[in-house]
Design an enzyme around this catalytic site. Structure first.
Site, short mmCIF file in Angstrom:
data_model
loop_
_atom_site.label_atom_id
_atom_site.label_comp_id
_atom_site.label_asym_id
_atom_site.label_seq_id
_atom_site.Cartn_x
_atom_site.Cartn_y
_atom_site.Cartn_z
N THR A 33 4.93 -2.26 2.05
CA THR A 33 5.69 -0.82 2.17
C THR A 33 5.00 0.22 2.97
O THR A 33 5.62 1.55 3.25
CB THR A 33 5.53 -0.36 0.63
OG1 THR A 33 4.16 0.01 0.02
CG2 THR A 33 6.21 -1.43 -0.38
N HIS A 48 -5.34 -5.37 6.80
CA HIS A 48 -4.42 -6.06 5.50
C HIS A 48 -4.09 -7.29 6.39
O HIS A 48 -4.15 -8.50 5.81
CB HIS A 48 -3.68 -5.35 4.91
CG HIS A 48 -4.32 -4.44 4.10
ND1 HIS A 48 -4.54 -5.04 2.66
CD2 HIS A 48 -4.57 -3.13 3.88
CE1 HIS A 48 -4.94 -4.06 1.87
NE2 HIS A 48 -5.14 -2.96 2.74
#
Length: 172
Positions: A33, A48
């Protein structure tokens, strides 16, 4: 199975979600997101990405999460959404405040109907002091409301601290 993993910044919640997804041995679709709007966020996103298995599918969705989940839903897969608080921030920063309320309602309606196993990651914001700014207070309020509603429909809720999960709801 719907799982909600909450924790503070750098609590290990994303790693826990990824390990949980890997342990299922199902195909994983990772829904990101975040938006890379500045160099610091670009670095966080890269970090990430480097932590995740390369064979996972990736879908980037900063706003219309419920519709995206419906679109990618199928049996025998995990959908890992990281992170709801970034998604909520994206919605709160829109000019139309009704969009945030509508999208949260849609998410809560869609989640119980999905065939995929779902892992939601979100920052717990209710442990600190009440922020001074109006938008910050609204963010904490809306995140708290969303987490409470998700906790009611989730099969399992975990709170992650220093990389260790505390099970709040579901199997021990």
């Amino acid at each position: 199975m719907l799982q909600l993993i909450l924790g503070g910044a750098r609590s290990g919640k994303s790693r826990l979600a990824e390990q949980t997804a890997i342990a299922t041995q199902l195909a994983v679709t990772y829904v990101a997101t975040a938006q890379a709007l500045d160099p610091e966020m670009q670095n966080r996103i890269a970090h990430h990405q480097n932590q995740r298995p390369a064979h996972w599918s990736l879908v980037e969705e900063p706003l219309f999460l419920a519709k995206t989940l419906q679109k990618i839903d199928r049996p025998n897969q995990i959908i890992l959404v990281d992170c709801l608080t970034l998604w909520l921030t994206n919605l709160l920063l829109l000019d139309d405040q009704n969009v945030q309320e509508f999208e949260c309602e849609q998410l809560l309606k869609v989640l119980p109907k999905l065939q995929s196993e779902i892992i939601l990651v979100s920052n717990e914001t209710g442990l600190g002091v009440v922020p001074l700014g109006e938008i910050s207070r609204r963010f904490v309020d809306e995140a708290g409301r969303l987490h409470q509603a998700l906790g009611q429909i989730a099969d399992k809720v975990m709170f992650c601290v220093a990389g260790f999960p505390m099970i709040l709801k579901g199997e021990k």
